[in-house]
Design an enzyme around this catalytic site. Structure first.
Site, PDB file in Angstrom:
ATOM      1  N   PHE A 166     -11.054  -7.898  13.792  1.00 25.68           N
ATOM      2  CA  PHE A 166      -9.878  -8.384  12.565  1.00 25.68           C
ATOM      3  C   PHE A 166      -9.889  -7.402  11.932  1.00 25.68           C
ATOM      4  CE2 PHE A 166      -8.841 -10.992   9.153  1.00 25.68           C
ATOM      5  CZ  PHE A 166      -7.466 -10.649   8.636  1.00 25.68           C
ATOM      6  N   GLN A 167      -8.439  -7.042  11.875  1.00 22.68           N
ATOM      7  CA  GLN A 167      -8.304  -5.980  11.046  1.00 22.68           C
ATOM      8  C   GLN A 167      -8.158  -5.187  10.699  1.00 22.68           C
ATOM      9  OE1 GLN A 167      -7.629  -7.457   6.985  1.00 22.68           O
ATOM     10  NE2 GLN A 167      -5.956  -8.011   6.826  1.00 22.68           N
ATOM     11  N   GLU A 174       0.753  -1.387  -0.329  1.00 20.17           N
ATOM     12  CA  GLU A 174       0.218  -0.368   0.120  1.00 20.17           C
ATOM     13  C   GLU A 174       0.770   0.688  -0.164  1.00 20.17           C
ATOM     14  OE1 GLU A 174      -0.891  -3.324   1.994  1.00 20.17           O
ATOM     15  OE2 GLU A 174      -2.700  -3.111   1.630  1.00 20.17           O
ATOM     16  N   LYS A 215     -17.898  -1.681   6.179  1.00 13.98           N
ATOM     17  CA  LYS A 215     -18.020  -2.745   4.866  1.00 13.98           C
ATOM     18  C   LYS A 215     -19.437  -2.543   4.748  1.00 13.98           C
ATOM     19  CE  LYS A 215     -16.884  -7.310   3.514  1.00 13.98           C
ATOM     20  NZ  LYS A 215     -15.784  -8.335   3.604  1.00 13.98           N
ATOM     21  N   MET A 275      23.913   9.715   2.573  1.00 18.46           N
ATOM     22  CA  MET A 275      23.986  10.897   3.189  1.00 18.46           C
ATOM     23  C   MET A 275      24.389  11.024   4.650  1.00 18.46           C
ATOM     24  SD  MET A 275      23.362  14.367   2.890  1.00 18.46           S
ATOM     25  CE  MET A 275      22.827  14.508   1.164  1.00 18.46           C
TER      26      MET A 275
END
Lengths: 582, 195
Positions: free
Chosen positions: A129-130, A67, A179, A493
């Protein structure tokens, strides 16, 4: 909320009764003329992906490999095209993987609409969940966010999201949709674009008296100096800006985010500001009498130590965001508004001048930087390859027409110092947040945003490994992206700072890389590794001429440093050209 | 110089807005002296009253950051001399002691307090005022075995705020360009400081 009627119903989804929330999401995107979405499916966003299935022809969905890749790609897309980037991600880990990109887009003012799935509304707060509290996680790193739990809200909330993301000072907006709302069937009244949110003032009102005061200061100035940032690009005000500086004959420097708004070889352009910017514009910031800042926010990497920054100068600050005025640098005259609108008003009032003597001071400084530094960086005759000469040869071959997408670190500074750019929106980099791993996905997005342009991702060996999974996205969707890895086998760097400020104690900056060429070939991407000067030009040409994506790894000088440098905690006039001066 | 500033924030009444405002302060490690939310004189528009002890410069930046929140209409920043402000406090003391040892009537008069409840076991006093008044009564009642004390956050009315209502309502108009102007601060601080 005020909206404009749009008769998009029949065109896009062709029904009004029993429309699912998910279908309303798709209709919103189509109505906003969104053609490209970057995303990754998952449990809580499956209804939206199901609706998407029927719109393959009109919505091009790019399946990324992580993502974070999706959101950086959307940023690249937005930065190169000026359109709003759209991201789909699922709940929980999908949403939290967006966090870095949101923070990046927020600090670099990039318009994004991110749509995340969320668990069923009745499960909110149950550690389902999630389930993650994505709204509270993303509040400080979004321009606006909102959680939708009822499908009836979807059209209005998405209209608001697109309006807020792209208007005023742009930024990322996140809409979290549970959902149940995605699945819910409702009577759809159609999508209406949002043009006004009652509590939100996209642009402050332009006031003539401040324009007049600003013009007076500029006209009376003996040593005026213009510094500009991304505001010029975001406001599509490149022409207006050129008209302004050309009429008043003003020496002009850009920030890293403003780069490419004017051609890098413009006669009034005196280079880049910042910690690794050019010598002249940094040094002479403390000599000018009127400092005219346009669409920039006085980042600490630009100002160095604030109490030693332009103390002698009167400051005119043009910005669309009232919160930027006086935030870091006290303003003498603040000109609030979109610079597309304010610059022409100012141009009308400024006198035509040339400031020849004042320009000579910039020339002297440029001469000094060139002889002491630039020549040997760009045209070394012996030893290992330098990053600067790679850029120099690349400039020759692209003629400054390519979109350069950089990662973060030494190569980024070198690329921004030396890349030649002739068109606006050619420099895409993670400026404010300094996100390693930005370049590869952002370049993918940039190619989808500007398919007609050559897109070159330049990265170091460290950053290249940070989102390297996106080679899979290139393999599958075949954007023609050129990948140029400048490999010094160090986190360069950080190593430079360790050398300069930590007594060369190279704590974990010695990084090993895989065989990038072999890795690329595993993804069906052609590539080559070089380390010799005589191979450089032909190899870069081969990369550019290759009809598909191509990875070129260039082994460069192991322990090279980027100079000039305004060391942290020092003023801009304390800029040094070599480590001996620190 | 650090001094008390009272910020009056007009906003939409929306879930999560309190957090959006609060993190502006916590991100900068600035402590809030007091935070109150209530309905405002305008229907469906909420009003937060926030007290913070900081310099004018810091507060000005805070104000602009809060105004930047999409759901916020307007923020007013006032020093104590520019507002009428009050807090309310409740004090619970044992009835047996207070009735025996204190001159309740004098107490009430002296501190402008009221009695809210009298029971056999305890009595609840209420006082409205500013820090000093409330603290003085607290000190006094402490002598009589104070059981419980609570003080509300500050609420404030801006002295010269005749235009607030109109300005907030003006933002609702369809054409935002015709609404009032925001960069007044460059002119000398006139009636009230506003962005």
């Amino acid at each position: 909320m005020e909206t404009v009627e749009q008769n998009t119903l029949e065109n896009n989804i062709g029904k009004t009764h029993n429309v699912s929330g998910s279908l309303a999401v798709i209709d919103a995107l189509l109505s906003e003329d969104i053609t490209t979405v970057f995303g990754y499916p998952g449990g809580a966003i499956m209804p939206i992906y199901d609706a998407l299935y029927d719109f393959n022809d009109s919505l091009n969905h790019i399946l990324v490999r992580h993502e974070q890749g999706a959101i950086h790609a959307a940023q690249g897309y937005a930065r190169v095209s000026g359109k709003t980037g759209v991201v789909f991600a699922t709940s929980g880990p999908g949403a939290t993987n967006l966090v870095t990109g949101l923070a990046d887009a927020q600090i670099d003012s990039t318009p994004l609409v991110c749509i995340t799935g969320q668990v069923f509304a009745h499960l909110l707060g149950t550690d389902a969940f999630q389930e993650t509290d994505v709204i509270n996680i993303t509040t400080p790193i979004t321009k606006w966010n909102y959680q939708v739990t009822d499908a009836n809200e979807i059209p209005e909330v998405l209209a608001k999201a697109f309006f807020i993301a792209s208007s005023g000072r742009p930024g990322p907006v996140l809409i979290d949709i549970t959902k149940n709302a995605q699945l819910q069937l409702f009577d759809y009244k159609g999508y209406r674009q949002c043009v006004h949110v009652r509590s939100y003032r996209a642009e402050p009102i332009v006031r003539n008296e401040y324009i007049e005061q600003a013009a007076k200061l500029i006209n009376e100035a003996k040593k005026p100096f213009v510094i500009f940032g991304q505001g010029v690009i975001l406001g599509n005000a490149e022409k207006e800006f050129l008209a302004f500086i050309e009429k008043a004959g003003l020496p002009t420097a850009w920030t890293i985010m403003g780069m490419s708004a004017i051609p890098t070889n413009h006669p009034l352009g005196v280079g880049m500001l910042g910690m690794h910017g050019n010598y002249g514009p940094n040094y002479l910031t403390n000599e000018c009498d009127v400092l005219i800042a346009v669409g920039m926010r006085f980042d600490d990497r630009v100002t160095g130590r604030l109490d030693k920054y332009a103390k002698q100068a009167k400051v005119v600050h043009l910005d669309i965001d009232p919160a930027e005025i006086d935030k870091n640098v006290a303003t003498t005259v603040a000109v609030w508004g979109n610079c597309k609108e304010t610059l022409p008003l100012l141009t009308a009032l400024v006198e035509e001048k040339t400031h020849t003597e004042w320009f000579k001071e910039f020339d002297i400084k440029k001469e000094k930087e060139t002889t002491q530094l630039i020549t040997k960086e760009l045209n070394p005759t012996e030893g290992e390859l330098t990053m600067g000469e790679v850029l120099n040869v690349l400039n020759e071959l692209t003629n400054g027409e390519a979109v350069i997408v950089t990662d973060v670190g030494q190569h980024q500074m070198v690329a921004c110092r030396y890349a030649k750019q002739t068109k606006s929106r050619s420099n895409i980099t993670s400026g404010g947040l300094g996100t390693m791993g930005f370049a590869l996905p952002a370049a993918i997005g940039a190619k989808f945003g500007a398919p007609e342009r050559e897109v070159i991702a330049i990265m170091g060996d460290g950053g290249a490994q940070m989102n390297i999974q996106e080679l899979g996205t290139i393999m599958q969707f075949k954007p023609n992206v050129k990948i140029l890895i400048l490999n010094n086998s160090f986190l360069g760097m950080v190593r430079q700072w360790q050398e300069l400020f930590h007594k060369k104690r190279y704590s974990f900056t010695d990084i090993q890389s895989p065989n990038f060429v072999t890795l690329a070939s595993a993804y069906n991407i052609a590539g080559k590794q070089i380390s010799k000067r005589e191979e450089l030009k032909a190899s870069l040409k081969e990369m550019l001429d290759h009809p598909e994506s191509y990875l070129l790894e260039v082994a460069v000088l192991h322990e090279d440093n980027v100079f000039p440098m305004v060391p942290q905690g020092k003023g801009v006039a304390e800029i040094v050209l070599s480590k001996e001066e620190i | 110089m650090k001094q008390e500033h009272t910020l009056t924030v007009y906003s939409e009444n929306q879930v999560g807005l309190l957090n959006k405002i609060a993190i502006i302060f916590s991100r900068r490690k600035i402590n809030l002296e007091s935070f109150n939310s209530s309905p405002s004189e305008i229907e469906k528009i909420y009003r937060f009253t926030i007290v913070v002890k900081e310099t004018e410069e810091v507060v000005r930046n805070l104000v602009r950051q809060i105004e930047k929140i999409v759901d916020v209409f307007k923020v007013f920043n006032n020093t104590n001399d520019e507002i009428i402000w009050q807090q309310i406090a409740l004090y619970k003391v044992p009835t047996s002691i207070i009735m025996k040892d204190a001159k309740v009537e004098r107490l009430l008069r002296q501190f402008g307090a009221n009695v809210v409840v009298i029971r056999n076991d305890y009595t609840v006093f209420e006082a409205t005022g500013q820090d000093d008044e409330i603290n003085n009564l607290l000190k006094e009642l402490d002598k009589y075995g104070l059981i419980e004390f609570v003080r509300s956050s500050r609420i404030a009315i801006i002295k010269s705020s005749e235009g607030v209502h109109k300005q907030v309502l003006d933002m609702q108009k369809n054409d935002p360009r015709k609404s009032p102007i925001n960069n007044e601060y460059l002119n000398s601080k006139s009636k009230i400081f506003q962005m």
